[in-house]
Motif scaffolding. Sequence first.
Motif, PDB file in Angstrom:
ATOM      1  N   LYS A 130     -20.642  29.772 -39.555  1.00 24.56           N
ATOM      2  CA  LYS A 130     -20.361  29.902 -37.962  1.00 24.56           C
ATOM      3  C   LYS A 130     -18.857  29.787 -37.933  1.00 24.56           C
ATOM      4  CE  LYS A 130     -24.366  28.629 -35.363  1.00 24.56           C
ATOM      5  NZ  LYS A 130     -25.339  27.392 -34.640  1.00 24.56           N
ATOM      6  N   LYS A 131     -19.105  30.508 -36.585  1.00 33.43           N
ATOM      7  CA  LYS A 131     -17.237  30.432 -36.265  1.00 33.43           C
ATOM      8  C   LYS A 131     -16.920  29.227 -35.528  1.00 33.43           C
ATOM      9  CE  LYS A 131     -15.090  34.746 -37.302  1.00 33.43           C
ATOM     10  NZ  LYS A 131     -15.079  35.313 -36.597  1.00 33.43           N
ATOM     11  N   ALA A 132     -15.846  28.347 -35.482  1.00 35.34           N
ATOM     12  CA  ALA A 132     -15.924  26.858 -34.858  1.00 35.34           C
ATOM     13  C   ALA A 132     -15.886  26.880 -33.208  1.00 35.34           C
ATOM     14  CB  ALA A 132     -14.472  26.603 -34.924  1.00 35.34           C
ATOM     15  N   ARG A 133     -16.002  28.102 -32.244  1.00 38.36           N
ATOM     16  CA  ARG A 133     -16.203  27.408 -31.297  1.00 38.36           C
ATOM     17  C   ARG A 133     -17.735  27.552 -30.850  1.00 38.36           C
ATOM     18  NH1 ARG A 133     -14.877  33.435 -31.469  1.00 38.36           N
ATOM     19  NH2 ARG A 133     -12.328  32.036 -30.411  1.00 38.36           N
ATOM     20  N   SER A 134     -18.635  28.152 -32.083  1.00 38.56           N
ATOM     21  CA  SER A 134     -19.911  27.970 -31.974  1.00 38.56           C
ATOM     22  C   SER A 134     -20.293  26.051 -31.796  1.00 38.56           C
ATOM     23  CB  SER A 134     -20.188  29.057 -32.094  1.00 38.56           C
ATOM     24  OG  SER A 134     -20.581  28.942 -33.426  1.00 38.56           O
ATOM     25  N   TYR A 135     -19.641  25.890 -32.624  1.00 36.71           N
ATOM     26  CA  TYR A 135     -19.992  24.556 -32.918  1.00 36.71           C
ATOM     27  C   TYR A 135     -20.003  23.390 -32.202  1.00 36.71           C
ATOM     28  CZ  TYR A 135     -19.748  25.665 -38.050  1.00 36.71           C
ATOM     29  OH  TYR A 135     -19.269  25.950 -39.955  1.00 36.71           O
ATOM     30  N   SER A 136     -21.005  22.327 -32.324  1.00 34.86           N
ATOM     31  CA  SER A 136     -21.396  21.297 -31.393  1.00 34.86           C
ATOM     32  C   SER A 136     -20.012  20.396 -31.605  1.00 34.86           C
ATOM     33  CB  SER A 136     -22.489  21.188 -31.361  1.00 34.86           C
ATOM     34  OG  SER A 136     -22.544  19.944 -32.482  1.00 34.86           O
ATOM     35  N   LYS A 137     -20.038  19.097 -30.942  1.00 34.30           N
ATOM     36  CA  LYS A 137     -19.311  18.493 -31.449  1.00 34.30           C
ATOM     37  C   LYS A 137     -18.691  17.633 -32.420  1.00 34.30           C
ATOM     38  CE  LYS A 137     -17.815  14.196 -29.651  1.00 34.30           C
ATOM     39  NZ  LYS A 137     -16.257  13.845 -30.951  1.00 34.30           N
ATOM     40  N   GLY A 138     -20.140  17.017 -33.389  1.00 32.36           N
ATOM     41  CA  GLY A 138     -21.168  16.524 -33.872  1.00 32.36           C
ATOM     42  C   GLY A 138     -20.733  17.137 -34.791  1.00 32.36           C
ATOM     43  N   ASN A 139     -20.920  18.590 -34.762  1.00 31.75           N
ATOM     44  CA  ASN A 139     -21.150  20.032 -35.852  1.00 31.75           C
ATOM     45  C   ASN A 139     -19.254  20.073 -36.657  1.00 31.75           C
ATOM     46  OD1 ASN A 139     -23.208  20.400 -37.082  1.00 31.75           O
ATOM     47  ND2 ASN A 139     -23.732  22.292 -35.422  1.00 31.75           N
ATOM     48  N   ARG A 140     -17.816  19.345 -35.182  1.00 34.11           N
ATOM     49  CA  ARG A 140     -16.861  19.571 -35.646  1.00 34.11           C
ATOM     50  C   ARG A 140     -16.845  18.708 -36.463  1.00 34.11           C
ATOM     51  NH1 ARG A 140     -16.292  20.943 -29.906  1.00 34.11           N
ATOM     52  NH2 ARG A 140     -15.583  19.391 -29.785  1.00 34.11           N
ATOM     53  N   GLN A 141     -17.510  17.608 -35.517  1.00 31.61           N
ATOM     54  CA  GLN A 141     -17.259  15.996 -36.739  1.00 31.61           C
ATOM     55  C   GLN A 141     -17.648  16.499 -37.846  1.00 31.61           C
ATOM     56  OE1 GLN A 141     -15.572  14.737 -33.781  1.00 31.61           O
ATOM     57  NE2 GLN A 141     -15.021  12.877 -35.199  1.00 31.61           N
ATOM     58  N   LYS A 142     -18.698  17.506 -38.084  1.00 31.58           N
ATOM     59  CA  LYS A 142     -18.663  17.099 -39.657  1.00 31.58           C
ATOM     60  C   LYS A 142     -17.773  17.766 -40.537  1.00 31.58           C
ATOM     61  CE  LYS A 142     -23.876  17.384 -38.854  1.00 31.58           C
ATOM     62  NZ  LYS A 142     -25.364  18.614 -39.129  1.00 31.58           N
ATOM     63  N   VAL A 143     -17.061  18.974 -40.231  1.00 29.56           N
ATOM     64  CA  VAL A 143     -16.431  19.736 -41.168  1.00 29.56           C
ATOM     65  C   VAL A 143     -15.275  18.723 -40.982  1.00 29.56           C
ATOM     66  CG1 VAL A 143     -14.400  21.222 -40.060  1.00 29.56           C
ATOM     67  CG2 VAL A 143     -17.290  22.197 -39.680  1.00 29.56           C
ATOM     68  N   ALA A 144     -14.702  18.197 -40.219  1.00 27.12           N
ATOM     69  CA  ALA A 144     -13.226  17.154 -40.750  1.00 27.12           C
ATOM     70  C   ALA A 144     -14.293  15.990 -41.784  1.00 27.12           C
ATOM     71  CB  ALA A 144     -12.986  16.860 -39.302  1.00 27.12           C
ATOM     72  N   LEU A 145     -15.495  15.375 -41.662  1.00 27.58           N
ATOM     73  CA  LEU A 145     -15.743  14.379 -42.505  1.00 27.58           C
ATOM     74  C   LEU A 145     -15.898  15.297 -43.852  1.00 27.58           C
ATOM     75  CD1 LEU A 145     -18.583  13.175 -40.093  1.00 27.58           C
ATOM     76  CD2 LEU A 145     -16.281  11.255 -41.558  1.00 27.58           C
ATOM     77  N   VAL A 146     -16.315  16.462 -43.514  1.00 28.33           N
ATOM     78  CA  VAL A 146     -16.337  17.090 -44.626  1.00 28.33           C
ATOM     79  C   VAL A 146     -15.895  17.195 -45.825  1.00 28.33           C
ATOM     80  CG1 VAL A 146     -17.525  19.043 -46.841  1.00 28.33           C
ATOM     81  CG2 VAL A 146     -18.565  18.484 -45.091  1.00 28.33           C
ATOM     82  N   ALA A 147     -14.320  17.988 -45.096  1.00 29.29           N
ATOM     83  CA  ALA A 147     -12.758  18.294 -45.409  1.00 29.29           C
ATOM     84  C   ALA A 147     -12.272  17.390 -45.977  1.00 29.29           C
ATOM     85  CB  ALA A 147     -11.918  19.167 -44.391  1.00 29.29           C
TER      86      ALA A 147
END
Lengths: 307, 530
Positions: A130-147
Amino acid sequence: MVVPVNTVIETRDLRKTFGPTVALDGLDLTVPEGEVHGFLGPNGAGKSTTIRILLGLTKADSGEARLLGGDPWRDATELHRRVAYVPGDVALWPNLTGGETIDVLARLRGGIDERRRAELIERFELDPTKKARSYSKGNRQKVALVAALASDAPLLILDEPTSGLDPLMERVFQDELRAARERGHSVLLSSHILSEVEHAAERVSIVRAGRIVETGTLTELRHLSRSTVHAVVRTPVGQDISGWPGIEDVVVDEAGTDIRFSVDAEHVGDAVGRLDRLGITNLTCEPASLEDLFLAHYAQAPESVTV
Amino acid sequence: MSELTGTGTLLRLAWRRDRVLIPVALLALTALSVGSAQATLDLYPTEAAAKAGLGSVLANPAVEAMYGPIAAENLGALAVFKTVVMGAVFVALLAYAVVRRHTRVEEEVGRLELVGAGVVGRRAPLTAAMLLAGIAVVAAGLLSALGLIGIGLDAAGSVGFGVAWVIAGIAMVGVTAVAAQLTTSARACAGIALSVLAVMFVLRAVGDTAGGGAQVLSWASPLGWANKVGAYGPNRFWVLGLAVALAAVLVGLAYSLLDRRDVGAGLLPSRPGPASARPSLGTPTGLTWRLTRPSVVGWLAAFVVLGGVLGSLVTSVADMASDPAVVDMLRKLGGSAGSITDIFLATELAFVGVAAAAAGIGIALRVASEERSGRGEEVLATATSRSSWLGAHALIAFALPTVLLLVLALVVGLGAGGQGEVPGVSSILGAAAARIPAVLVLVAVALLASAALPRWAPAIGWGALAVAFALGELGATIGLPDWLVKVSPFAHVPQLPGGEFTWTPVLVTTAVAAAITAAAFAAYRARDVA
């Protein structure tokens, strides 16, 4: 420059002002290697400023900061290969996918463990296409956590990392934090969510108005604070029990047999002895929760805090 | 009417947020129209002097491509000749900025969701944005008309001038309102709206310079309509009706698109992308390139088209202007020497240089916008040094305008080089290359602003370009003192082709760009990341 590291984070008398605002007022923070360290404080206490100084994004006005044995400002680039950071408010490039963002952030740091990456994406139930613009706050947080978690950096700096995560995902995060500790990694976990810190951290530092007001293991800190006692006794007592040593907040019912009070750690034994003489039929004694500790520190009127 | 509930409150909110932007823009636009008219009146104090100057203007396709044909042979028409269409473009940009800022930008950052949860009708935010932009546009036209009457020009013509600006403005309000519904990203909305504006300009330029049937193209563009009003000439106020009708259609379209989509979504769906990044994305330069690629491709396409248009115009310049008075007028505009074709090319390259600088400035300012959004912090918390992050932006910001100018010169040269009086490919390329250092100075200024003062970077970056353009390209025409004109890097560009090439100004300008860039790197290393 290879110094044997046993303190991953050390700051001494760190000071930073922004115009009239005093953000840090002599902050001393020590995190030994291999520890999950809770960094507690309300909004505006100076948590993020401390982290930004440790990451070399902000320069302290005075005082000393050491990160993994190096100078966080001067050696920023070198040190960052060994540090993974998750900000509290993750901003992503709207036209990159989550997967791309994870790779970009990890590669800029120096590499990613592909197996861990796949595993974490699955555990956090993240759709990496998914493109980052469609992520919710929680999903954005997950991206940073996984990285951050997939990078295998020996030090994790997490600034309120679970904001926006649902309880299930918070549990996954707690598991990953434990796993990181088992691998011998160190973590600075900044938060104002007390249960999160209570679960994960071995030691905590409480920051208020730019300085550390308390540091220690949870047991040590609890020892410093008061326990709550609720007892039902056979022999009615008068209000005179407020004269017992170390006792406060006394509430006794009309019959004089249902007694509640708080007592400091030194006088618990004495108080229970006195209750015993009255004939105990029911007794509960709760140690202070982190929340009580926290509130106790913040209930004191902060002296001249500019917010 | 519940669809519009809350429009008044939102309009006041929007005005509160724009209470500096709009008045400053209105002041600047009025200064442009009235100041430039006054300067022309000073240059041609009498009707007779104006007639002498007019002959040349009328006959010249190069000038017409830029400014449109003149409305009539009188003092008023000459006084506003350069600001009717150019100013209309600026008014359209103001309308675009206001509408986009209060619609798609708000929606992208999530503030519209907060607003939408209140007692606010579905169409209210868009309506408030369009109303504010509409008011700004009408105010721009009104203030200019009053100002022009104030300096003694004919009242009807002055109103006609104001009407011309309003036409462009309200058309662009409609265009942006539709563009804001189409995509989920504010950047893509900007791309669509500005491309439409560029197409309007090209249609008008081609229509105004081409003969015969192609002239109808001017009537297909709202910027053409602005010119067709014919301020101080025929004063066709009814053209405003066309713009109102177009705006009404576009606003209706925007509303119906809005009614069909979710808040935050666009009409063009966002598709899934790759689950992992390509190897090239792993470096600061790779990441910056990926993020700027769409805008780089857009600029390249625009410059190739522009090169084609200029190439087709340049061959006919010599035929259409053999009068020595034309050469004289062009010298005043372009300050160049040599044949009429040389002067035409030098003048066009001056304008093209400004556009190329804008492309580079846009990239340089990304350092600041990435930082403000918080993404800069995430990158700098990795093993990416500040120098390599700034360097990645500097590389693309400097390379883009360089490539754009050379590509345009190549397209013009290959299309028309060597025909008749037109200079050869190498000499057109050389002329474009000589302009590069001045362009890079402005890109470096934007880079320094991003590195040192991120909050003020857009104002400084775009402001420097506007000042440099006004001083360097127009300063001599409107009679500013020499020392002031020389502040602009554009004032030091050798007038090529046709003029004499000297190394000194080119080398000095390059050194200045390098020094500013070095200062940017030093400043970026030394400060706190916001």
